[in-house]
Design a protein around this motif. Structure first.
Motif, PDB file in Angstrom:
ATOM      1  N   GLU A   1      43.084  50.609  35.219  1.00 36.26           N
ATOM      2  CA  GLU A   1      43.310  50.385  33.791  1.00 36.26           C
ATOM      3  C   GLU A   1      41.995  50.085  33.073  1.00 36.26           C
ATOM      4  O   GLU A   1      41.765  50.548  31.940  1.00 36.26           O
ATOM      5  CB  GLU A   1      44.292  49.220  33.592  1.00 36.26           C
ATOM      6  CG  GLU A   1      45.715  49.500  34.050  1.00 36.26           C
ATOM      7  CD  GLU A   1      46.445  50.468  33.128  1.00 36.26           C
ATOM      8  OE1 GLU A   1      45.898  50.858  32.077  1.00 36.26           O
ATOM      9  OE2 GLU A   1      47.575  50.858  33.480  1.00 36.26           O
TER      10      GLU A   1
ATOM     11  N   MET B   1      43.368  40.939  34.533  1.00 32.94           N
ATOM     12  CA  MET B   1      44.497  41.534  33.825  1.00 32.94           C
ATOM     13  C   MET B   1      44.511  41.086  32.356  1.00 32.94           C
ATOM     14  O   MET B   1      44.726  41.897  31.442  1.00 32.94           O
ATOM     15  CB  MET B   1      45.807  41.125  34.519  1.00 32.94           C
ATOM     16  CG  MET B   1      47.077  41.641  33.866  1.00 32.94           C
ATOM     17  SD  MET B   1      47.695  40.495  32.600  1.00 32.94           S
ATOM     18  CE  MET B   1      47.879  38.992  33.535  1.00 32.94           C
TER      19      MET B   1
ATOM     20  N   ASN C   1      47.776  45.507  43.212  1.00 31.62           N
ATOM     21  CA  ASN C   1      47.700  45.132  41.793  1.00 31.62           C
ATOM     22  C   ASN C   1      46.266  45.105  41.281  1.00 31.62           C
ATOM     23  O   ASN C   1      46.000  45.491  40.132  1.00 31.62           O
ATOM     24  CB  ASN C   1      48.370  43.772  41.576  1.00 31.62           C
ATOM     25  CG  ASN C   1      49.882  43.865  41.646  1.00 31.62           C
ATOM     26  OD1 ASN C   1      50.460  44.875  41.256  1.00 31.62           O
ATOM     27  ND2 ASN C   1      50.525  42.834  42.157  1.00 31.62           N
TER      28      ASN C   1
ATOM     29  N   ASN D   1      41.829  42.873  30.445  1.00 26.82           N
ATOM     30  CA  ASN D   1      42.262  44.244  30.160  1.00 26.82           C
ATOM     31  C   ASN D   1      43.152  44.285  28.918  1.00 26.82           C
ATOM     32  O   ASN D   1      42.985  45.147  28.047  1.00 26.82           O
ATOM     33  CB  ASN D   1      43.036  44.827  31.351  1.00 26.82           C
ATOM     34  CG  ASN D   1      42.150  45.631  32.284  1.00 26.82           C
ATOM     35  OD1 ASN D   1      41.053  46.068  31.897  1.00 26.82           O
ATOM     36  ND2 ASN D   1      42.612  45.841  33.506  1.00 26.82           N
ATOM     37  N   GLN D   2      44.099  43.362  28.863  1.00 32.14           N
ATOM     38  CA  GLN D   2      45.014  43.331  27.718  1.00 32.14           C
ATOM     39  C   GLN D   2      44.290  43.000  26.412  1.00 32.14           C
ATOM     40  O   GLN D   2      44.697  43.451  25.336  1.00 32.14           O
ATOM     41  CB  GLN D   2      46.120  42.304  27.982  1.00 32.14           C
ATOM     42  CG  GLN D   2      47.054  42.666  29.127  1.00 32.14           C
ATOM     43  CD  GLN D   2      47.830  43.934  28.874  1.00 32.14           C
ATOM     44  OE1 GLN D   2      48.262  44.216  27.751  1.00 32.14           O
ATOM     45  NE2 GLN D   2      48.006  44.747  29.926  1.00 32.14           N
TER      46      GLN D   2
ATOM     47  N   LEU E   1      37.779  41.578  38.377  1.00 31.05           N
ATOM     48  CA  LEU E   1      38.629  42.252  39.359  1.00 31.05           C
ATOM     49  C   LEU E   1      37.860  42.628  40.622  1.00 31.05           C
ATOM     50  O   LEU E   1      38.367  42.489  41.740  1.00 31.05           O
ATOM     51  CB  LEU E   1      39.256  43.499  38.736  1.00 31.05           C
ATOM     52  CG  LEU E   1      40.248  43.223  37.592  1.00 31.05           C
ATOM     53  CD1 LEU E   1      40.534  44.499  36.813  1.00 31.05           C
ATOM     54  CD2 LEU E   1      41.547  42.627  38.132  1.00 31.05           C
TER      55      LEU E   1
ATOM     56  N   GLN F   1      44.818  47.377  38.179  1.00 30.62           N
ATOM     57  CA  GLN F   1      44.110  46.803  37.028  1.00 30.62           C
ATOM     58  C   GLN F   1      42.696  47.373  36.897  1.00 30.62           C
ATOM     59  O   GLN F   1      42.206  47.571  35.778  1.00 30.62           O
ATOM     60  CB  GLN F   1      44.071  45.276  37.149  1.00 30.62           C
ATOM     61  CG  GLN F   1      45.414  44.594  36.898  1.00 30.62           C
ATOM     62  CD  GLN F   1      45.955  44.872  35.518  1.00 30.62           C
ATOM     63  OE1 GLN F   1      45.229  44.871  34.513  1.00 30.62           O
ATOM     64  NE2 GLN F   1      47.264  45.131  35.433  1.00 30.62           N
TER      65      GLN F   1
END
Length: 451
Positions: free
Chosen positions: A425, A387, A418, A390-391, A402, A422
């Motif tokens: 994403e 996560m 979740n 990704n950000q 992941l 992700q």
């Protein structure tokens, strides 16, 4: 209510040499020897059979012993033990009672009768037996208090507890019983009067002040409790217990520095129970949170309880601040907790959540690298790591983390959802909308299954 049992060790020393009761003048010497041999052989046989839990045969052998020595209390006592092992409580009671009638000075016979009443939960009949046992061993007073409590004879229980407080001191269980009794208003007034008089008679006895403070606090007479605490502080300046009440008074009176000083004395004390220390700390925590002040003092207070084996104080306070959305404070306490126990995965997850809620993705990336060395198969760590990547728009790295995390998911549907989101994403970031959509659909299906 669990009644405390006494450990009873039975010794047979001397029991095998009990003389025959038949007069020597009425028998030939050979007959006497034969009878003694038969008695001892039967007695040994009963012990052997009892040892292998063959109680019927043990009882038969003991009945043979009774033919020659019907008034021997040792045999009746042994019969009682065998009947008790068979849960034949009526016969066990008769046998133990017969042994007592023949020799009331033997503690073990009384203890056998107590065992019968204890196992049959006949607590009313246990009381006179335990009263007799106290004449042999004062430790049975604890049992008697428990029996009074169970039979709701609270006045007798309180009287005995007060007597023991003077003579032997009170265990934690007896203290609990006393508090339970005094929670009833009808016992409070006379007890308060007794304690007030006791303080006048002996102003340096700390325990009387403590009990009186408790009684006033429980009946919402805080002014009276404070008055007693001040008397205690004056009579015994070194008393730590006085500070417990003074701490609360200073907080209520908006004197936080005095409250902090009182708190530190309480936390340093070796006399005060850890539960009371935690209660004091919790009240100071609420005050500090509500006023957004005295954070330094709060941190110092936590240090006093850092080695508590039962409660991870820093973690608990960090969780409190996380729920209040005070993330900086939460992070500080989670990191403080991990300094003492770096492999606490629960605290690690809470810390990473706090970093997530504050958007500190670089911090997550740095921290999670160390934590994955400790827990290389912990799926949730891969979620936080992916996560964060990704950000930070490191989509390929995010996918790698992941996908690895997905391999380690075990019966955690929320985490699986979740991870799929992700991964969607990550593919979205890479421009693969088809795969993004497939992972979002999978997450939606899992979500519906969850409901």
């Amino acid at each position: 209510m669990k009644i405390k049992r006494q450990l009873i060790i039975f010794t047979l020393l001397g029991f095998l040499s009990v003389p025959a009761l038949v007069s020597a003048q009425q028998q030939e010497p050979d007959a006497i020897a034969l009878e003694n041999d038969e008695f001892q052989n039967n007695f040994y046989e009963s012990l052997k059979q009892k040892g292998i839990e063959n109680y019927d045969k043990a009882i038969q052998a003991l009945y043979k012993c009774l033919k020659t020595q019907p008034e021997n209390p040792v045999i009746h006592h042994e019969l009682g033990k065998n009947f008790l092992a068979q849960k034949n409580y009526a016969e066990a009671e008769k046998s133990f009672q017969k042994a007592i009638d023949l020799d009331p000075k033997q503690r073990w016979y009384w203890n056998g009768l107590y065992d019968v009443y204890y196992e049959t939960k006949d607590f009313n009949r246990s009381i006179p037996v335990v009263e007799k046992l106290i004449s042999f061993d004062k430790k049975f007073q604890d049992d008697l208090v428990s029996l009074y409590m169970y039979t709701q004879q609270f006045d007798k229980a309180l009287a005995l507890i007060n007597e023991m407080d003077v003579t032997t001191g009170l265990t934690a269980t007896l203290e609990m019983y006393k508090l339970q009794i005094l929670s009833d208003a009808k016992f409070r007034k006379p007890e308060k009067e007794n304690l007030e008089q006791a303080i006048k008679n002996n102003p340096t006895e700390e325990s009387n002040y403590i009990q009186l403070i408790y009684l006033y606090s429980e009946s919402n007479q805080e002014d009276k409790a404070l008055e007693v605490a001040k008397k205690l502080e004056k009579a015994i300046p070194s008393s730590d217990w006085a500070q417990v009440s003074l701490f609360k008074f200073h907080l209520n009176n908006r004197e936080p520095q005095k409250a902090a000083d009182a708190m530190f004395q309480v936390l340093k004390s070796k006399k005060i129970d850890s539960k009371i220390k935690h209660r004091v700390l919790n009240e100071f925590l609420i005050f500090s949170n509500n006023t957004n002040s005295f954070k330094k003092e709060l941190a110092q207070a936590v240090d006093y309880l850092a080695e508590d084996p039962n409660v991870n104080v820093s973690k608990e306070i960090g969780t409190f601040f996380l729920e209040k959305k005070k993330y900086a404070d939460a992070i500080a306490y989670f990191e403080k907790s991990l300094e003492l126990k770096k492999d606490d995965i629960g605290t690690i997850e809470l810390l990473l959540q706090a970093y997530t809620d504050t958007g500190q993705y670089d911090a997550i990336t740095k921290k999670v690298a160390d934590y994955l060395d400790l827990f290389p198969t912990h799926a949730k760590l891969y979620f936080f790591a992916g996560m964060a990547q990704n950000q930070l728009k490191n989509y390929k790295k995010a996918l790698e983390l992941l996908q690895t995390g997905m391999d380690f998911v075990v019966e955690d549907r929320a985490l699986e959802i979740n991870l799929n989101i992700q991964m969607g994403e990550a593919y979205h970031g890479l421009g693969d909308e088809k795969k993004k959509e497939s992972y979002f659909i999978k997450a939606d299906q899992l979500l519906k299954q969850k409901k």
